[in-house]
Design a protein around this motif. Structure first.
Motif, PDB file in Angstrom:
ATOM      1  N   GLU A 112      14.655 -29.294 -12.603  1.00  0.00           N
ATOM      2  CA  GLU A 112      15.538 -30.128 -13.427  1.00  0.00           C
ATOM      3  C   GLU A 112      15.974 -29.393 -14.695  1.00  0.00           C
ATOM      4  O   GLU A 112      17.109 -29.516 -15.130  1.00  0.00           O
ATOM      5  CB  GLU A 112      14.861 -31.456 -13.792  1.00  0.00           C
ATOM      6  CG  GLU A 112      14.636 -32.374 -12.629  1.00  0.00           C
ATOM      7  CD  GLU A 112      13.392 -32.026 -11.802  1.00  0.00           C
ATOM      8  OE1 GLU A 112      12.551 -31.204 -12.253  1.00  0.00           O
ATOM      9  OE2 GLU A 112      13.276 -32.570 -10.690  1.00  0.00           O
ATOM     10  N   PHE A 113      15.043 -28.628 -15.287  1.00  0.00           N
ATOM     11  CA  PHE A 113      15.403 -27.833 -16.456  1.00  0.00           C
ATOM     12  C   PHE A 113      16.530 -26.874 -16.102  1.00  0.00           C
ATOM     13  O   PHE A 113      17.507 -26.754 -16.838  1.00  0.00           O
ATOM     14  CB  PHE A 113      14.203 -27.029 -16.982  1.00  0.00           C
ATOM     15  CG  PHE A 113      14.607 -25.948 -17.951  1.00  0.00           C
ATOM     16  CD1 PHE A 113      14.850 -26.243 -19.275  1.00  0.00           C
ATOM     17  CD2 PHE A 113      14.771 -24.628 -17.520  1.00  0.00           C
ATOM     18  CE1 PHE A 113      15.248 -25.247 -20.168  1.00  0.00           C
ATOM     19  CE2 PHE A 113      15.168 -23.627 -18.409  1.00  0.00           C
ATOM     20  CZ  PHE A 113      15.403 -23.945 -19.737  1.00  0.00           C
ATOM     21  N   LEU A 115      18.668 -27.029 -13.653  1.00  0.00           N
ATOM     22  CA  LEU A 115      19.901 -27.757 -13.345  1.00  0.00           C
ATOM     23  C   LEU A 115      20.626 -28.163 -14.626  1.00  0.00           C
ATOM     24  O   LEU A 115      21.799 -27.835 -14.817  1.00  0.00           O
ATOM     25  CB  LEU A 115      19.592 -28.998 -12.503  1.00  0.00           C
ATOM     26  CG  LEU A 115      20.782 -29.935 -12.270  1.00  0.00           C
ATOM     27  CD1 LEU A 115      21.820 -29.258 -11.394  1.00  0.00           C
ATOM     28  CD2 LEU A 115      20.314 -31.248 -11.658  1.00  0.00           C
ATOM     29  N   TRP A 116      19.922 -28.856 -15.510  1.00  0.00           N
ATOM     30  CA  TRP A 116      20.579 -29.375 -16.721  1.00  0.00           C
ATOM     31  C   TRP A 116      20.980 -28.266 -17.684  1.00  0.00           C
ATOM     32  O   TRP A 116      22.062 -28.302 -18.265  1.00  0.00           O
ATOM     33  CB  TRP A 116      19.690 -30.418 -17.420  1.00  0.00           C
ATOM     34  CG  TRP A 116      19.692 -31.690 -16.642  1.00  0.00           C
ATOM     35  CD1 TRP A 116      18.663 -32.212 -15.911  1.00  0.00           C
ATOM     36  CD2 TRP A 116      20.796 -32.575 -16.469  1.00  0.00           C
ATOM     37  NE1 TRP A 116      19.055 -33.365 -15.297  1.00  0.00           N
ATOM     38  CE2 TRP A 116      20.366 -33.624 -15.623  1.00  0.00           C
ATOM     39  CE3 TRP A 116      22.109 -32.599 -16.925  1.00  0.00           C
ATOM     40  CZ2 TRP A 116      21.197 -34.678 -15.243  1.00  0.00           C
ATOM     41  CZ3 TRP A 116      22.940 -33.651 -16.550  1.00  0.00           C
ATOM     42  CH2 TRP A 116      22.483 -34.666 -15.716  1.00  0.00           C
ATOM     43  N   SER A 117      20.127 -27.267 -17.843  1.00  0.00           N
ATOM     44  CA  SER A 117      20.489 -26.179 -18.758  1.00  0.00           C
ATOM     45  C   SER A 117      21.666 -25.383 -18.200  1.00  0.00           C
ATOM     46  O   SER A 117      22.509 -24.895 -18.963  1.00  0.00           O
ATOM     47  CB  SER A 117      19.290 -25.278 -19.046  1.00  0.00           C
ATOM     48  OG  SER A 117      18.839 -24.635 -17.874  1.00  0.00           O
ATOM     49  N   SER A 118      21.752 -25.282 -16.876  1.00  0.00           N
ATOM     50  CA  SER A 118      22.889 -24.585 -16.270  1.00  0.00           C
ATOM     51  C   SER A 118      24.182 -25.361 -16.474  1.00  0.00           C
ATOM     52  O   SER A 118      25.221 -24.776 -16.794  1.00  0.00           O
ATOM     53  CB  SER A 118      22.639 -24.359 -14.778  1.00  0.00           C
ATOM     54  OG  SER A 118      21.576 -23.457 -14.615  1.00  0.00           O
ATOM     55  N   ILE A 119      24.111 -26.659 -16.296  1.00  0.00           N
ATOM     56  CA  ILE A 119      25.297 -27.500 -16.532  1.00  0.00           C
ATOM     57  C   ILE A 119      25.739 -27.385 -17.989  1.00  0.00           C
ATOM     58  O   ILE A 119      26.932 -27.248 -18.282  1.00  0.00           O
ATOM     59  CB  ILE A 119      25.015 -28.962 -16.133  1.00  0.00           C
ATOM     60  CG1 ILE A 119      24.870 -29.070 -14.609  1.00  0.00           C
ATOM     61  CG2 ILE A 119      26.112 -29.893 -16.647  1.00  0.00           C
ATOM     62  CD1 ILE A 119      24.336 -30.408 -14.128  1.00  0.00           C
ATOM     63  N   ILE A 120      24.779 -27.418 -18.904  1.00  0.00           N
ATOM     64  CA  ILE A 120      25.086 -27.309 -20.336  1.00  0.00           C
ATOM     65  C   ILE A 120      25.724 -25.956 -20.635  1.00  0.00           C
ATOM     66  O   ILE A 120      26.764 -25.882 -21.297  1.00  0.00           O
ATOM     67  CB  ILE A 120      23.814 -27.551 -21.180  1.00  0.00           C
ATOM     68  CG1 ILE A 120      23.416 -29.024 -21.104  1.00  0.00           C
ATOM     69  CG2 ILE A 120      24.025 -27.105 -22.630  1.00  0.00           C
ATOM     70  CD1 ILE A 120      22.019 -29.324 -21.626  1.00  0.00           C
ATOM     71  N   THR A 123      29.217 -25.736 -19.286  1.00  0.00           N
ATOM     72  CA  THR A 123      30.119 -26.535 -20.118  1.00  0.00           C
ATOM     73  C   THR A 123      30.479 -25.776 -21.390  1.00  0.00           C
ATOM     74  O   THR A 123      31.662 -25.677 -21.749  1.00  0.00           O
ATOM     75  CB  THR A 123      29.476 -27.894 -20.470  1.00  0.00           C
ATOM     76  OG1 THR A 123      29.187 -28.587 -19.247  1.00  0.00           O
ATOM     77  CG2 THR A 123      30.392 -28.733 -21.340  1.00  0.00           C
TER      78      THR A 123
END
Length: 139
Positions: A112-113, A115-120, A123
């Motif tokens: 999850e880390f 995934l979310w850090s990659s999306i951030i 962006t």
């Protein structure tokens, strides 16, 4: 005025401030933001290592924020602004894409880390890239 670069600067500044929060609030923040249990434990044990690493990240993100604001015309022009923005944009985009490949081998962090850090990061990289493209002729 380049709104994409202003947003880019704000995003990097927020990320920098959140890293400072990890230093001031310690292990719970390191855990919440996915720095890994090892970093959280070192912070709990009073090690300076997490502080130094996090201050380094804070410094880099702060400089990146300044470069975005400089290119947007909010502050004075910094040296090598175009080159700096190319590098910053590239790092955000590469980190964002690379993180997706690390989800299957998280190296002390949760999928999850990654995934979310990659999306951030993607962006942030997209905002920088669009802002850089709009500003290109003005450098």
């Amino acid at each position: 005025m380049n709104v994409y670069l202003i947003i880019s600067g704000v995003l990097s500044a927020i990320a920098a401030i959140l890293h400072l929060g990890c230093i001031f609030f310690g292990a719970p923040w390191y855990r919440f933001f996915g720095a890994g249990e090892e970093m959280a434990l070192m912070a709990e044990q009073g090690s300076n290592y997490p502080t130094f690493i996090t201050l380094g990240i804070f410094s880099v993100l702060s400089i990146w924020s300044l470069y975005a604001f400089s290119a947007a015309g909010l502050i004075r022009k910094l040296p090598l602004t175009r080159l700096a923005l190319i590098v910053i944009t590239s790092i955000y985009l590469i980190r964002g894409l690379a993180g997706f490949t690390l989800m299957s081998m998280p190296m002390g962090r949760s999928p999850e880390f990654w995934l979310w850090s990659s999306i951030i990061c993607l962006t942030f990289g997209i905002f920088h890239g669009v802002g850089l493209k709009k500003q290109w002729a003005k450098f």
